[in-house]
Design a protein around this motif. Sequence first.
Motif, short mmCIF file in Angstrom:
data_model
loop_
_atom_site.label_atom_id
_atom_site.label_comp_id
_atom_site.label_asym_id
_atom_site.label_seq_id
_atom_site.Cartn_x
_atom_site.Cartn_y
_atom_site.Cartn_z
N ALA A 494 0.84 -1.21 0.00
CA ALA A 494 0.00 0.00 0.00
C ALA A 494 0.87 1.26 0.00
CB ALA A 494 -0.94 0.00 1.21
N LEU A 497 2.68 1.59 -3.41
CA LEU A 497 1.81 2.10 -4.48
C LEU A 497 1.42 3.56 -4.23
CD1 LEU A 497 -0.20 -1.15 -5.02
CD2 LEU A 497 1.30 -0.05 -6.68
N ARG A 498 1.36 3.93 -2.97
CA ARG A 498 1.11 5.34 -2.67
C ARG A 498 2.26 6.19 -3.21
NH1 ARG A 498 -1.75 8.75 0.58
NH2 ARG A 498 -3.07 7.03 1.25
N ASN A 501 1.98 6.11 -7.08
CA ASN A 501 0.82 6.69 -7.76
C ASN A 501 0.38 8.05 -7.25
OD1 ASN A 501 0.44 4.35 -9.35
ND2 ASN A 501 -0.49 3.33 -7.59
N LYS A 502 0.64 8.35 -6.00
CA LYS A 502 0.07 9.57 -5.46
C LYS A 502 0.97 10.78 -5.66
CE LYS A 502 -3.91 8.13 -4.08
NZ LYS A 502 -5.20 8.68 -3.71
N GLN A 582 1.05 12.38 -18.91
CA GLN A 582 0.47 13.55 -19.57
C GLN A 582 0.82 13.67 -21.05
OE1 GLN A 582 -1.61 15.82 -18.11
NE2 GLN A 582 -1.60 14.63 -16.22
N THR A 585 3.87 16.17 -25.03
CA THR A 585 4.12 17.60 -24.86
C THR A 585 4.61 17.90 -23.44
OG1 THR A 585 1.78 17.93 -24.38
CG2 THR A 585 2.48 18.34 -26.63
N ASN A 676 -10.11 -2.81 -22.36
CA ASN A 676 -10.10 -4.20 -21.94
C ASN A 676 -9.37 -5.08 -22.94
OD1 ASN A 676 -12.02 -4.58 -23.91
ND2 ASN A 676 -13.72 -4.35 -22.47
N GLN B 9 -7.14 16.50 -20.81
CA GLN B 9 -6.20 15.63 -21.52
C GLN B 9 -5.37 16.44 -22.51
OE1 GLN B 9 -8.09 11.93 -22.66
NE2 GLN B 9 -6.39 11.42 -24.03
N ARG B 10 -4.04 16.35 -22.34
CA ARG B 10 -3.14 17.08 -23.23
C ARG B 10 -2.73 16.20 -24.40
NH1 ARG B 10 1.10 19.55 -18.87
NH2 ARG B 10 2.14 20.34 -20.74
N ILE B 55 -5.63 -3.36 -4.56
CA ILE B 55 -4.83 -4.39 -3.90
C ILE B 55 -5.52 -4.91 -2.63
CG2 ILE B 55 -2.60 -3.61 -4.79
CD1 ILE B 55 -2.22 -2.21 -2.00
N CYS B 57 -6.36 -3.36 0.12
CA CYS B 57 -5.72 -2.93 1.37
C CYS B 57 -6.73 -2.52 2.44
CB CYS B 57 -4.74 -1.79 1.11
SG CYS B 57 -5.54 -0.26 0.61
N THR B 81 -11.37 8.13 -2.30
CA THR B 81 -10.33 8.37 -3.31
C THR B 81 -9.10 8.99 -2.67
OG1 THR B 81 -11.20 10.57 -3.86
CG2 THR B 81 -12.05 8.72 -5.13
N ALA B 82 -9.32 9.77 -1.62
CA ALA B 82 -8.18 10.38 -0.93
C ALA B 82 -7.38 9.32 -0.19
CB ALA B 82 -8.68 11.44 0.05
N LEU B 83 -8.07 8.28 0.27
CA LEU B 83 -7.38 7.25 1.06
C LEU B 83 -6.75 6.17 0.19
CD1 LEU B 83 -10.12 6.87 3.82
CD2 LEU B 83 -7.85 7.88 4.13
N CYS B 84 -7.33 5.95 -0.97
CA CYS B 84 -6.86 4.85 -1.82
C CYS B 84 -5.42 5.09 -2.27
CB CYS B 84 -7.76 4.71 -3.04
SG CYS B 84 -7.17 3.47 -4.20
N PRO B 85 -4.50 4.15 -1.96
CA PRO B 85 -3.10 4.39 -2.29
C PRO B 85 -2.75 4.12 -3.75
CG PRO B 85 -3.33 2.27 -1.18
CD PRO B 85 -4.71 2.88 -1.22
N THR B 86 -3.59 3.39 -4.45
CA THR B 86 -3.18 2.93 -5.78
C THR B 86 -3.83 3.68 -6.91
OG1 THR B 86 -4.97 1.33 -5.97
CG2 THR B 86 -2.97 0.61 -4.81
N GLY B 87 -4.78 4.54 -6.59
CA GLY B 87 -5.51 5.21 -7.67
C GLY B 87 -6.60 4.31 -8.25
N GLU B 249 -16.66 -0.17 -21.93
CA GLU B 249 -17.14 -1.23 -21.03
C GLU B 249 -16.59 -1.09 -19.62
OE1 GLU B 249 -15.92 -5.18 -22.21
OE2 GLU B 249 -17.97 -5.50 -22.91
N LYS B 250 -15.25 -0.91 -19.59
CA LYS B 250 -14.57 -0.85 -18.30
C LYS B 250 -15.05 0.33 -17.46
CE LYS B 250 -9.83 -1.07 -16.70
NZ LYS B 250 -8.42 -1.08 -17.10
#
Lengths: 692, 282
Positions: A494, A497-498, A501-502, A582, A585, A676, B9-10, B55, B57, B81-87, B249-250
């Motif tokens: 955890a 991954l934080r 990803n964060k 991103q 660019t 998918n 989105q760039r 994961i 968690c 979402t703030a707590l989720c470590p993986t996005g 779909e996803k």
Amino acid sequence: MKQRPMRLCEETRRFATDSQKGIYGRQTKETPFVVMDDVPGFAKMSPLAKHDAMIEKIVREAPIRICENEKISGSASLGAAISHIIPAMFDGKKVFDSISHLTIGYEDILHHGIEGLRKKAESSLAMQTEERKIHFVKSCIHAIDCFSLWHARYVKALENDPRYADNYRNLNWVPEKPARSFYEAVQSLWFTFAFTRLCGNWPGIGRIDILLGDYLKKDLAQGVLTINEAREILAHFFIKGCEWITGESCGNGDAQHYQNIVLSGIDENGEDVTNEVTYLVLDIIEELAISDFPITVRLNKNSDEKLVRRVAEVMCCGGGILAVYNEDLIIASLTEYGYDEKEARCFANDGCWEVQVPGKTHFGYYPFDALAVLQHHTLKGYTDVSFDSFEALYKKYTEDLDRQVQAVADFLPGWLHNDDPCTIVSLFVDDCIVTGKSYLEGGAVYDVLSPHIGGIVDTANSLYAMKKLVFDDKIVSFAELMQILKNNWEGQDALRLRAKNKYVYFGNDNDEADEMVSRVASDFADACGKYDTHEKIKFPPGISTFGRQVEWAPHRYATACGNRAGDVLSGNISPAPGTSMQGATAMIKSYCKVDLKQHRNGAALDVALMPDHVKGEEGVNAVMALLRGFVLLGGFFMQPDVVNAEILKEAQKNPESYTNLSVRVSGWSARFVTLNREWQDMVIAKNESGEL
Amino acid sequence: MQIPVSQIQRFCMHDGPGIRTVVFFKGCPLSCRWCHNPETQSFENQIMFDAEKCIGCGSCDACPHGAQTDRKNCIGCGACTALCPTGARENTLSMMPMQQVLEIVLRDRAFYGASGGITLSGGEPMAHPMEAIALLKRAKEEGITTAMETCGFFSEEYLPELKKYCDVFLWDIKDLNDVRHKENTGVSNQIILKNLKQLDCLGAKIILRCIMLRGINMKEDHLRGLRQLLEELSPQTKIELLPYHCMFEKKVSGLGMSDAFNHERYIPTAEDMEQARQMIGI
């Protein structure tokens, strides 16, 4: 992906296919070297005498090879040269290594011929008084004689063969005498290049459009040659240049012998050099997809629309054959560093992208991994190490970095005390002949030893993650983090991954993250400046990995930015795998925030584009916009590549490393890894058939 | 002024000329059964969940509304979402000050040249007309080109100003058969067509974007209708046919929505597309 056009005749295309398949390269391997064992007293000769005897044996015995339908002749036909040695063995062993990482000067041969070179050497000999220099210049004269000898063998071999009447006619004049036409100039250039390669060296070509442009202009104006005929002739130069392709796999590919070409840009007087030869080269590589000559186009803010469009079009065909320089920044950087502006404007490179003044530079570089410095020195393998603040940690890191640079600088005093014979390249590098000193012992106008920092992005990302996790956000203590990293993130998914990803890392146009790379880069450049005090040797910094990250990865520990030990590392100064979210660019913007001007030897950005990004007119326009933006923002060197279906398959297996791949679906783009499985498969299938 | 953004989105190349940055607005008055961006339909924040990134968690067990046991309880507060470590959990709405949106868009100014710029998309940007027009106006003031992808369903009073600040319109035409249009999108196409014609009269640059769904709108009346529509509009009008796909779909499952529509049978074949082109006369 863009279809490759067909402009060349069928024979030329067939010759290209054969050469690229490795037919000639494998032939070369069958005749690897000449043997010195039958030369009386060889073992007891001085190194220079040995060298001269080897060159003589090479030019007398190397197989003459004339390929079917070839329009220019001369062949580096001894296979051991492909292993970067002088292809003459004694007692079953190599005697001398050969020289690479330089672009030799071809102007003398083109304009004055071998006869001019001989005169230059003879008048130098008359001036020399020191015994050592006399020996060296005599070796030069001997090498020039050997060049003529090899030349004479080809003239004889081509005589009376009506199939090669043109080749015979040309070689009966050049390179012994100055070239008078485009065809003669191409033959002269090739023969000189082939001769240095025959003797084991790997020189670059440099600015081919300057070398050949005036000859072509004159021939076209006089109507003695059409542009299509010129394209065929020049195509044979490129095809012949594939004669070391063997098709055998070896770590970094079999088609890379540093035979660089640089196109376009301004000349010493500031005039745009772009000419018909520039466009012919682009035509040829676009059609034949020859990647043996790494080609870099010098762009500037005023580059012609037509040129930028052609470059983009060739890039859109895929294969990553073309790269670009921003010459505005490079010339300013070299001038600021002390080069005369006229000299700076002439820059080409050593074979990859490290800039140098061609035909005048003795070059070497020393690479090291900045991440190893951080993990092994500053953080002592995550054992018994503690810092109270990020600045304390960073200060220790710059001290370790400084020590690493100093270790490279320690080579400076002894670097030019080099007795290795290197007469062949010395013939073509100013002012070796005149000064009576070889290329390796300081005969060149410029001697450049460049420390190259690698792993800079992984290092900066690691530092950034430590700053965030420990000191800013206080999620873990420094001691805890060291323990976690030592345990390779075991049981800490955890948190790992934080970290991954964060936080946003280098390459996403995030000022805070990008600043860390800029900071490390600047501190490295400052350290280099500190040791740049040698009277003759320049010590300019560069940023590179050249694929070394693959070898480094197994020896690296886990990083604070969420990598486990042994994970894939970042290349050159490109975003770390899986961290770029991103697009291209943002990547270019992050890269351009680094003060690249300080990195006078170069700093390379790799940009992967999807085939759908470069499809059609929209794709060409997009690539043009990237090139223009790269120049506008002050980039140094950029190599865009179009990703193929194999990469997409890899992305399916390791989606977290390919977060940034986007594909065109149907009028809009979607991120590949968010699709998918079935749709990914379809996109791959479409990419494979090239019809997306 | 706050802009309800779903995503920015760039480096986009297929949403107007040149390199563009696309600002996706949240919320749409239509509810197309085949919507490719289902996360932008609702005007409220929704949590997008990516099971592959999870994961397990348990960080999100802290949900104050009990949505972990029953997703119906989710009010989109974003605590998880703030707590989720993986996005694995992400918000689909963020209210961004216009200046911040503009700042992100202008980050790619060096790449826009004369042709690139901003594209408003969604969702339906004109579901937030004041915000959309203000953003376009600011972008024009910054000297970049502007484009908008729109379903065309909005009040006609905005047309003159919109025309003033938007260089290119990517105008969706879902179906010219109004019965089917109502059935599949929830609204009539009358306003959409009226707006289109009025905008055309004002001299706007318009590209019609027509989703092609086999067995749904790939019918003679719609296709021949498109031909007639093109004849009525000024000659500079372009048209793009976009074959339906089910790549969203996803996203649908990630939002916890029911998967009522998503069927491969609606994907047109190359032949279908060719036939459609013939009928439309392009």
